[in-house]
Design an enzyme around this catalytic site. Structure first.
Site, PDB file in Angstrom:
ATOM      1  N   ALA A   1       0.790  -1.244   0.130  1.00  0.00           N
ATOM      2  CA  ALA A   1       0.014  -0.067   0.092  1.00  0.00           C
ATOM      3  C   ALA A   1       0.873   1.165   0.161  1.00  0.00           C
ATOM      4  CB  ALA A   1      -0.937   0.160   1.213  1.00  0.00           C
TER       5      ALA A   1
ATOM      6  N   GLY B   1      -0.077  -5.483   0.411  1.00  0.00           N
ATOM      7  CA  GLY B   1      -1.208  -5.473  -0.669  1.00  0.00           C
ATOM      8  C   GLY B   1      -0.609  -5.823  -2.016  1.00  0.00           C
TER       9      GLY B   1
ATOM     10  N   GLU C   1      -0.897  -9.766  -1.469  1.00  0.00           N
ATOM     11  CA  GLU C   1      -2.256  -9.873  -1.594  1.00  0.00           C
ATOM     12  C   GLU C   1      -2.886 -10.102  -2.822  1.00  0.00           C
ATOM     13  OE1 GLU C   1      -4.615  -8.214   2.404  1.00  0.00           O
ATOM     14  OE2 GLU C   1      -2.987  -6.771   1.840  1.00  0.00           O
TER      15      GLU C   1
ATOM     16  N   GLU D   1       2.095  -5.651   7.369  1.00  0.00           N
ATOM     17  CA  GLU D   1       1.173  -4.621   7.953  1.00  0.00           C
ATOM     18  C   GLU D   1       0.756  -4.406   9.533  1.00  0.00           C
ATOM     19  OE1 GLU D   1      -0.938  -5.954   4.068  1.00  0.00           O
ATOM     20  OE2 GLU D   1       0.196  -6.911   5.632  1.00  0.00           O
TER      21      GLU D   1
END
Length: 719
Positions: free
Chosen positions: A65, A110, A113, A133
């Protein structure tokens, strides 16, 4: 930095190659995710596309992110819910065309992910994959809590998420996180081939969200979650997001993955705006900003090559620094005064390396190779071709002065002359030399091969080139450097000397030492001030205390407590007797006899036990210990010893163990407010004297409503 984008290129083989472009790490900004979604919607409609390969530009898949966008959208409905479910699950994973992730460099947060939503993952052996995270006070928000357990099992996925440690491509393949490992040059070609084979039904089309073969049985899963919660409570009781992460993973296992995705998206979004996340995100950026030093980093200087390093002194610090250097591939010469000391010093280095073998960090082969970089000597002959010398002998001014005079004779003219002193003025150390422009402090923290902080201390004469060189050495050693000015204690130890003194002041005035330690550890410190004194040793603590008393007599609290105990052969943990007693396992046990020493110290100080102190809340104890630290940190900033408050935040966390989830000492102070801090210190100074008196920097900012962390030039413009 730009918003980033994704670029699509459709080949004659029917493969759409989608590349994430958002340098330097291809962060998944909202703009990048939207661009990715639009490209996927397009390829699902196109008849000339049969499958997709997803990759990242410049050899990096995606670093995760865009953390700078975390503050956006507070109070809105979760944005990640639509990305996680409507895009990644329904379009990418649930679409009618398969996707293969081609992973090199980084696939973190992310980034991983998104890769896990693909139907296959192909990686290079050196790629780093992880979900870090939790380091930012949040949990994965794009399906990580649901897909990772289904790919590698609940136990391993919890380990990866709760430790935030990435794994390499080779290990990821062994776990089942990636499906193949190939050389970087073959990555895209292999991924294209796999994508075609999946589309042609010659390879399995796997939706990781619905995999179950790696999941433990429900009864075993319950045991795993129970143990994880227990460990999290013991190790991180302050951190709500860790328990939330465990809850979300369990919810998906028990109630189904799609429900787990919704719970994950809501929890992740909410945590993004929590005080803990705000503090940890501040730490993230502050750590990366330490290398930005006005008058140094803006000069466009290129670091000179440091090919060989010499260290004087093979004691605890010297051997630790030597260990850190050879682990970073620096050839090191270790000098001692006699053969016995040299043998002991090399032995300490070997022991440091052996501990890494036991932990599985290095192999026996690596041990031998690393140790071969170390050469022990008893004279200066081999110093004639070194680029950097670090002096790490005992804290005696005349000894250090003689050493630096010798170094000037034997070392080449370009060689950096550094001292690991923790308190002594560098100008005094270099007084007998003519090389003032290349004298610098390289203050490591013990144990030097483990602690991440490096204090680079410059005098008014230190060349900017020398500082740039040392910053580069610190980077290669994987240390976080802070550049500070020259004074007694420099930045870290000077900022924290009131931590020890305030604890003794409170003890002399009647507060139980064990109540103080309990309140401070409850606040988040690894140990309280009295347990820390035992660990460091009373001899060192008393000696450094005298230096602060000489340099800052007007605001020091002088207590005879530790001197009394030292005279009675209580030296701390090393003698198994300090403020605590220590059993054979070094377990700290409160000692009822401590009170007789406190009573003697109290009489020597001419003070009486204050009945009001006994009633202090934990909050008040924490503030009476830490607000004097904040006050001294203000002086450090005011004198220009450090150029920005965020450097002191990193220094407090990495040097003294201040809890990162509170953002560092100055960030925490600003959450209380300068006005509140100044008022409390004024009240205490009335009762207990100048030790608590607010500094002019603090008082001025309190009067004008200016944050303590605001840069001095900004603060002056508001006056």
């Amino acid at each position: 930095m730009g918003k980033g984008r994704t670029v699509m290129e459709v080949g004659a083989d029917g493969i759409a190659l989608i590349t994430i472009e958002n340098p330097p790490v291809n962060a998944l900004s909202p703009h990048v995710l939207l661009s990715l979604k639009e490209n996927y919607e397009q390829v699902m409609r196109r008849d000339d596309v049969k499958a997709i390969v997803l990759t990242g530009a410049q050899g990096k898949f995606s670093g995760g992110a865009d953390i700078s966008s975390f503050k956006e959208g507070e109070g809105e409905s979760p944005r990640n819910s639509s990305m996680s479910i409507e895009f990644l699950t329904d379009i990418l994973e649930g679409g009618r065309k398969p996707s293969v992730a081609a992973i090199d460099g980084l696939a973190l947060g992310g980034g991983l992910e998104v890769a896990m939503a693909c139907h296959n993952r192909i990686s290079t052996s050196t790629a780093q994959l992880g979900l870090p995270e939790l380091q930012l006070g949040i949990i994965p928000g794009l399906g990580g809590t649901q897909r990772l357990p289904r790919l590698i099992g609940i136990s391993k996925s919890l380990e990866m998420m709760l430790t935030s440690k990435p794994i390499k491509g080779k290990a990821a393949y062994a776990l089942g996180l990636v499906d193949s490992v190939v050389p970087p040059g073959d990555l895209i070609k292999t991924a294209r081939q796999w994508a075609i084979e999946i589309a042609d039904c010659r390879r399995p089309w796997i939706k990781s969200l619905y995999k179950t073969d790696k999941l433990e049985s429900l009864s075993k899963a319950k045991e795993i979650f129970k143990f994880a919660r227990s460990q999290a409570q013991k190790q991180s009781a302050h951190l709500e997001h860790i328990q939330v992460c465990i809850d979300v993973i369990e919810y998906g296992i028990v109630s189904g993955p799609r429900g787990g995705l919704s719970k994950e998206a809501n929890a992740s979004w909410k945590l993004q705006f929590s005080p803990t996340s705000k503090n940890l995100v501040h730490v993230f950026f502050a750590q990366r900003a330490t290398i930005k030093v006005p008058g140094i980093s803006d000069l466009a200087l290129t670091p000179r090559t440091v090919s060989k390093v010499a260290i004087l002194g093979g004691g605890l610090m010297g051997s630790g620094i030597a260990t850190a250097l050879i682990l970073s591939d620096y050839p090191v010469i270790l000098k001692e005064v006699n053969a016995d000391f040299l043998h002991a010093g090399i032995g300490r280095v070997k022991e440091n390396l052996r501990s890494r073998i036991k932990k599985g960090v290095i192999t026996q082969e690596s041990f031998e190779k690393t140790l071969s970089l170390l050469t022990g000597v008893l004279d200066y002959e081999q110093f004639r071709n070194v680029d950097l010398v670090i002096e790490a002998v005992i804290e005696k001014v005349d000894l250090k002065q003689q050493i630096f005079a010798d170094l000037e004779k034997y070392c080449p003219s370009h060689c950096i002359l550094a001292s690991n002193t923790s308190t002594i003025d560098l100008n005094l150390i270099g007084e007998k030399t003519k090389s003032h422009n290349r004298i610098v402090g390289a203050h490591f923290f013990s144990p030097a091969h483990i602690m991440p902080l490096l204090e680079i201390v410059r005098t008014h004469n230190t060349s900017p080139q020398v500082v740039v060189d040392l910053l580069a050495v610190g980077k290669k050693m994987r240390k976080t450097p802070i550049v500070v000015g020259n004074c007694t204690g420099f930045a870290v130890n000077r900022m924290f000397f009131p931590y020890t003194q305030s604890s003794r002041l409170l003890a002399d005035h009647g507060l139980d030492v064990y109540d103080i330690d309990r309140a401070i550890t409850k606040f988040g410190m690894p140990m309280g001030p009295f347990r820390l004194a035992d660990l460091v040793g009373f001899g060192v603590t008393v000696a450094t205390g005298l230096q602060y008393l000489q340099s800052y007599p007007e605001r020091c609290y002088s207590s005879g407590l530790m001197k009394l105990m030292l005279d009675d052969n209580r030296t701390g943990e090393s003698s198994r007797k300090g403020f605590y007693l220590y059993d054979s396992r070094r377990k700290a046990i409160p000692d009822p006899e401590i009170h007789k020493y406190i009573e003697k110290s109290r009489k020597m100080a001419g003070v009486k036990a204050d009945s009001q102190l006994v009633k202090l809340s934990d909050k008040d104890i924490v503030e009476m210990i830490f607000l004097p630290v904040v006050n001294e940190a203000c002086r450090v900033l005011d004198e220009g010893i450090t150029v920005k408050a965020s450097d002191l935040d990193i220094a407090s966390i990495m040097g003294m163990g201040f809890p990162a989830f509170r953002g560092g000492v100055m960030f925490w102070a600003d959450s209380l407010g300068a006005k509140y801090i100044s008022k409390r210190l004024e009240e205490w100074s009335t009762t207990y004297g100048n030790f608590f008196k607010p500094s002019s920097y603090l008082a001025q900012r309190a009067a004008n409503g200016i944050p303590l962390s605001a840069p001095i030039d900004q603060a002056n413009s508001k006056l």
